[in-house]
Design a protein around this motif. Structure first.
Motif, mmCIF file in Angstrom:
data_model
loop_
_atom_site.group_PDB
_atom_site.id
_atom_site.type_symbol
_atom_site.label_atom_id
_atom_site.label_comp_id
_atom_site.label_asym_id
_atom_site.label_seq_id
_atom_site.Cartn_x
_atom_site.Cartn_y
_atom_site.Cartn_z
ATOM 1 N N TYR A 1 10.893 -102.486 -44.596
ATOM 2 C CA TYR A 1 10.931 -100.919 -45.115
ATOM 3 C C TYR A 1 10.722 -100.967 -46.229
ATOM 4 O O TYR A 1 11.093 -101.619 -47.283
ATOM 5 N N LEU B 1 13.338 -93.628 -41.972
ATOM 6 C CA LEU B 1 13.246 -95.024 -42.382
ATOM 7 C C LEU B 1 12.025 -94.929 -43.456
ATOM 8 O O LEU B 1 12.214 -94.720 -44.591
ATOM 9 N N GLY C 1 8.106 -97.116 -34.562
ATOM 10 C CA GLY C 1 9.417 -97.482 -34.500
ATOM 11 C C GLY C 1 10.341 -97.008 -33.527
ATOM 12 O O GLY C 1 9.796 -96.137 -32.880
ATOM 13 N N ALA C 2 11.373 -97.530 -33.134
ATOM 14 C CA ALA C 2 12.151 -97.085 -32.014
ATOM 15 C C ALA C 2 12.810 -95.574 -32.405
ATOM 16 O O ALA C 2 12.957 -94.784 -31.711
ATOM 17 N N ILE D 1 13.318 -92.466 -29.780
ATOM 18 C CA ILE D 1 14.670 -91.802 -29.905
ATOM 19 C C ILE D 1 14.717 -90.315 -30.151
ATOM 20 O O ILE D 1 15.155 -89.575 -29.264
ATOM 21 N N TYR E 1 25.061 -95.810 -35.032
ATOM 22 C CA TYR E 1 23.779 -95.720 -36.081
ATOM 23 C C TYR E 1 23.364 -94.301 -36.331
ATOM 24 O O TYR E 1 23.324 -93.923 -35.311
ATOM 25 N N ILE F 1 24.496 -98.186 -27.751
ATOM 26 C CA ILE F 1 23.793 -99.066 -28.408
ATOM 27 C C ILE F 1 24.269 -100.527 -27.822
ATOM 28 O O ILE F 1 25.373 -100.687 -28.545
ATOM 29 N N ASP G 1 19.939 -97.981 -26.379
ATOM 30 C CA ASP G 1 19.202 -98.354 -27.450
ATOM 31 C C ASP G 1 19.420 -99.874 -27.317
ATOM 32 O O ASP G 1 20.348 -100.444 -27.810
ATOM 33 N N VAL H 1 17.376 -102.144 -29.112
ATOM 34 C CA VAL H 1 16.509 -102.805 -30.029
ATOM 35 C C VAL H 1 16.960 -104.218 -30.702
ATOM 36 O O VAL H 1 16.288 -105.015 -31.039
ATOM 37 N N TYR H 2 18.258 -104.536 -30.405
ATOM 38 C CA TYR H 2 18.676 -105.681 -30.546
ATOM 39 C C TYR H 2 18.917 -106.818 -29.361
ATOM 40 O O TYR H 2 19.596 -107.735 -29.459
ATOM 41 N N SER I 1 12.197 -102.257 -30.390
ATOM 42 C CA SER I 1 11.425 -102.049 -31.619
ATOM 43 C C SER I 1 11.005 -103.616 -32.052
ATOM 44 O O SER I 1 11.426 -104.397 -31.572
ATOM 45 N N SER J 1 11.042 -104.120 -35.395
ATOM 46 C CA SER J 1 11.864 -104.234 -36.534
ATOM 47 C C SER J 1 12.837 -105.159 -36.397
ATOM 48 O O SER J 1 13.139 -105.813 -37.604
ATOM 49 N N LYS J 2 13.385 -105.610 -35.401
ATOM 50 C CA LYS J 2 14.797 -106.288 -35.161
ATOM 51 C C LYS J 2 14.336 -107.917 -34.488
ATOM 52 O O LYS J 2 13.373 -108.187 -34.949
ATOM 53 N N ARG K 1 6.440 -100.462 -38.328
ATOM 54 C CA ARG K 1 6.573 -99.273 -37.536
ATOM 55 C C ARG K 1 6.085 -99.544 -36.056
ATOM 56 O O ARG K 1 5.048 -98.648 -35.611
ATOM 57 N N GLY K 2 6.616 -100.154 -35.165
ATOM 58 C CA GLY K 2 6.373 -100.223 -34.118
ATOM 59 C C GLY K 2 7.298 -100.282 -32.953
ATOM 60 O O GLY K 2 8.417 -100.688 -33.298
HETATM 61 C C1 LIG Z 1 20.444 -99.435 -33.310
HETATM 62 C C2 LIG Z 1 19.250 -99.001 -34.026
HETATM 63 N N1 LIG Z 1 18.362 -98.139 -33.163
HETATM 64 C C3 LIG Z 1 17.197 -97.767 -33.807
HETATM 65 C C4 LIG Z 1 16.750 -98.274 -35.094
HETATM 66 C C5 LIG Z 1 15.504 -97.893 -35.781
HETATM 67 O O1 LIG Z 1 14.671 -99.093 -35.921
HETATM 68 P P1 LIG Z 1 13.261 -98.824 -35.949
HETATM 69 O O2 LIG Z 1 12.718 -97.214 -36.223
HETATM 70 O O3 LIG Z 1 12.751 -99.389 -37.373
HETATM 71 O O4 LIG Z 1 12.388 -99.125 -34.778
HETATM 72 C C6 LIG Z 1 17.541 -99.217 -35.876
HETATM 73 C C7 LIG Z 1 17.106 -99.767 -37.054
HETATM 74 O O5 LIG Z 1 18.033 -100.213 -37.883
HETATM 75 C C8 LIG Z 1 18.866 -99.369 -35.046
HETATM 76 O O6 LIG Z 1 19.669 -99.989 -35.722
#
Ligand SMILES: Cc1ncc(COP(=O)(O)O)c(C=O)c1O
Ligand SMILES: Cc1ncc(COP(=O)(O)O)c(C=O)c1O
Lengths: 496, 496
Positions: free
Chosen positions: A123, A348, B159-160, B164, B189, B240, B272, B274-275, B311, B313-314, B323-324
């Motif tokens: 980022y 972000l 990005g997510a 969202i 978050y 989440i 959510d 993403v993890y 995402s 990102s993780k 940003r995907g």
């Molecule tokens: C729980 C959660 N959701 C969504 C996001 C958004 O991530 P991004 O927009 O980079 O995909 C994050 C980023 O830290 C997150 O921790």
């Protein structure tokens, strides 16, 4: 355990339940949004392409997407230097390759140096990588004949769209007769009407003067403003220069008059200048709102609030898919600027590849750099080609009875006015279509040419237009224009 | 010319005029937004870094940014295959280079084939490149043990975060007591609280149970819902999983119970996820909401509305800067889905480099591909390293009196609870700071360690936490944890 409202559990047994989210229950503002550039006509174009692939016989062999300012999609080649540096940034192993010029390597290294962990995968700061903000400021300063720009007033964005929506979002407030009104040109780029609908702000239309090559007239601004003051609180004025869809380039005098008007009437100025590199007509020249504002001196230069937008999607680079751009704010209340920064941080950061390419656009190779000659040659070739196509478009259309096309002074579109016979208008009404939508749909079905009806951008009641990009390859454009002209003649005969 | 309201012209002569856009006149919803992950503590960290560069003496030599889940920024290396393919897409001349494996070349060619003009510089469809949507659907189907996914229900995003906010935006409606309420976990978050504030929806808090390793308890959901029904209309429930900032991984039973609850109470589910690749603890396993929902059968599988987010990102790739991401919607009203598509088209499209990398993440090299071995090795190395750091973090913190840390079952963060002495709490109040913000600011000033106070995520009244990522390099993490623990002891002594 707390009591629960009765009846809900029955849903499990009582068959189909209502959805939570329906057209009736969803956000009504979103429902009101319209976005013609990707509307029904484009969906139909997609279907036709699929039918062609499946071997369905059509009176044409390919769909030509002249509906959207998407240069690469129409065959324009990326600028080599931009892609070399971006590839090096993405995959730094290539820094050892002999196939890349030294200045591209140096540039990639300096961009990576400014990234977290030296990776485009980190980022960045929400307002963009700091050295790139500084390069943008230097670019603006050069562009504006030395008038300084402050990197802290520059916010990088996910294309210009993102920055425009962000600034509009800040401006929206009030209820009922105190709702924020925003003046936008008609015809407009429909991002504006869409964003205002979504934000529940009031769209205040001012008309560009087709008879004077789509000039902006302060008297018309004043009319629109006075009328709007009866039912909302107008607080911002948007200008698109060079114009989309209208292709005009504003004169310095006009810009001065607009600034004076905004100042007197207490309007925040939003200058959409994404086509600042796309000026073709002799005698036309791009003047930035920032420069004119600063040259007007106090109180304008010290007080008039302005946001100016730029993008990597247009110009000679046409890097739409990378989503890069910036906004420069001038005379913005520092507390509001902080709020803007905070709001941007929620998403972000803008995509780093777009930021990287913006860096190259605002500080291209210098004469002493190995990439200079090729970079300049590629850039000039694209712009010269666009200039020739702008001229050709105007010429061909104006030779056709029933079509009248203002000069394409800048940007990437022609917006010709078309006469439609009363019976065609009648037929469209029966079908529940805007007359120019009917025309464009028929055009698409019969020729494969995809253009956007004027009704998608707004136009004076009773006039009809379409927007067509000047982006098709030079050898395709002339036959295309002729096909379109012939179709108009046929359509006119058919409904006369 | 129309009359103009009197007085405005006087402004020109009457010295400083009011700004149009001030804290008082700006969008009040935006003003209410808070976003701690990039809040005052991060601004201070930036300043400290600058001071260090300028040679100012500090009790530390570098600022350690353990505040944000930004893997590359903390030194994690990009996955080679992803960057090779992306470089090839960006600069197709490289397709002739012998330095790239065949499967990377094939992949780049097939991505480019699906781009307008075979360029990442073209806009894509607003919902993403079609073949990539198909690959996402296939990935979901594999992940979920064969349960089918429809590419038309998949929308790629910036990005997510972007996806969202888009879904929340659809859900927002009503005024006063009919305003949309959205249930979110506490701690959360802060994208969620920020987006809800911006959209003027009602944030309905449900508390995760710290004493049961941050488990989600349906009785608590019910309490929150019933209470909220008094003043708003709750319409959506956000989960989440794995949790940020809390690191818990939900059990299958818990997810079933949540789905049953959402169904009975007519709530749109937002998962959510993403993890989903970041699960470390023995006995923990990721279960997607989609899979559990489908396995529950009708009426759940046929009626319950769900949006699930992912995402790039993780996971193991950590490609935040590109940003995907995507959202899959399930059982959404088709008319609403069309509205969603329209809304996305206003911003044109998600960045193509992020789309391309998403393609590789959802369809990685196969065992027969030349890149398979290296890809798997790199992926496993990242995940094993994270797992070790998750364990280490928990162990070190729990050895410290006054710090208690739940197991980091998944995601990228620990969220330990800290005891703060009453005098420290008193002092914080005098300074107008949340007590854990005071702690974190002092920590930053004295050690250079940047973490985010629990108050930025929400926590039970009277409890204090901070969030620290597990991302610092293994050899740095242990000293870091120890430094932090020592600081806590010192801080406690100082204020006792
Ligand atoms: C729980 C959660 N959701 C969504 C996001 C958004 O991530 P991004 O927009 O980079 O995909 C994050 C980023 O830290 C997150 O921790
Ligand atoms: C006038 C104008 N403004 C803004 C945009 C948005 O461009 P982007 O978001 O790709 O930078 C466009 C795109 O066509 C445009 O024509």
């Amino acid at each position: 355990m707390a009591a629960r409202p009765g009846g809900h559990n029955l849903a499990v047994m009582n068959g189909p339940k209502e959805k939570v989210l329906t057209l009736d229950t969803m956000n009504a503002c979103v429902k009101r949004v319209e976005y013609a550039v990707r509307g029904p006509i484009v969906l139909r174009a997609l279907e036709l392409e699929q039918e062609l692939r499946q071997g369905v016989k059509k009176p044409f062999t390919e769909v030509i997407r002249a509906n959207i300012g998407d240069a690469h999609a129409m065959g324009q080649k990326p600028i080599t230097f931009l892609r070399q540096v971006l590839a090096l940034c993405v995959h730094p192993d290539l820094l050892n390759s002999p196939d890349f010029p030294e200045d591209a390597k140096r540039r990639a290294e300096s961009i990576l140096q400014a990234c977290g962990g030296h990776s485009l995968g980190a980022y960045s700061n929400s307002s963009g990588i700091q050295p790139i903000r500084e390069h943008v400021a230097q670019y603006i300063q050069r562009r504006d004949g030395g008038i300084p720009a402050d990197p802290n007033n520059i916010f990088l964005s996910t294309g210009a769209s993102d920055a425009i929506v962000t600034v509009l979002k800040l401006l929206v407030a009030g209820e009922g007769r105190c709702r924020t009104g925003v003046l936008i040109p008609i015809p407009q780029y429909p991002l504006y009407s869409a964003a205002l609908a979504e934000l529940n702000a009031v769209q205040v239309d001012y008309y560009l003067d087709e008879d004077r090559a789509w000039a902006l007239d302060v008297a018309e601004l004043r009319r629109a403003l006075c009328q709007a003051r009866g039912h909302c609180r107008p607080r911002a004025l948007c200008i698109i220069n060079p114009g989309n869809p209208t292709g005009q380039v504003q004169t310095r005098e006009c810009i001065e008059a607009v600034i004076r008007f905004a100042f007197e009437e207490q309007l925040f100025l939003m200058a959409d200048e994404v086509y600042q590199d796309n000026v073709y007509a002799e005698g036309s020249q791009f003047h930035s709102f920032k420069k004119v504002l600063m040259e007007m001196g106090p109180p304008y230069s010290t007080q008039q609030e302005l946001a100016s937008f730029h993008s990597i999607s247009k110009g000679y680079m046409g890097e739409c898919g990378l989503r890069g751009g910036y906004v420069e704010v001038v005379n913005m209340d520092p507390a509001v600027q902080q709020q803007m920064q905070k709001m941007m941080s929620v998403r972000l950061c803008p995509p780093l590849p777009g930021q990287a390419v913006l860096d190259m656009v605002v500080s291209p190779p210098e004469p002493s750099d190995p990439s200079f000659t090729q970079f300049q040659a590629e850039k000039q070739a694209v712009l010269a080609d666009l200039a020739a196509k702008a001229k050709l478009t105007e010429k061909v259309f104006n030779a056709v009875p029933g079509i009248r096309c203002n000069p394409v002074q800048g940007a990437m579109y022609s917006f010709p006015r078309i006469e439609l016979p009363p019976r065609a208008i009648q037929r469209a009404k029966e079908l529940g279509l805007a007359p120019d939508m009917f025309f464009c749909l028929r055009l698409l079905e019969e020729t494969g040419i995809c253009v956007v009806p004027g009704s998608g951008f707004g136009q004076r009641e009773g006039t009809y237009h379409f927007r067509m990009t000047i982006l098709p390859a030079a050898e395709k454009l002339r036959p295309l224009l002729e096909k379109l002209s012939q179709f108009h003649a046929k359509f006119t005969r058919e409904y006369s």
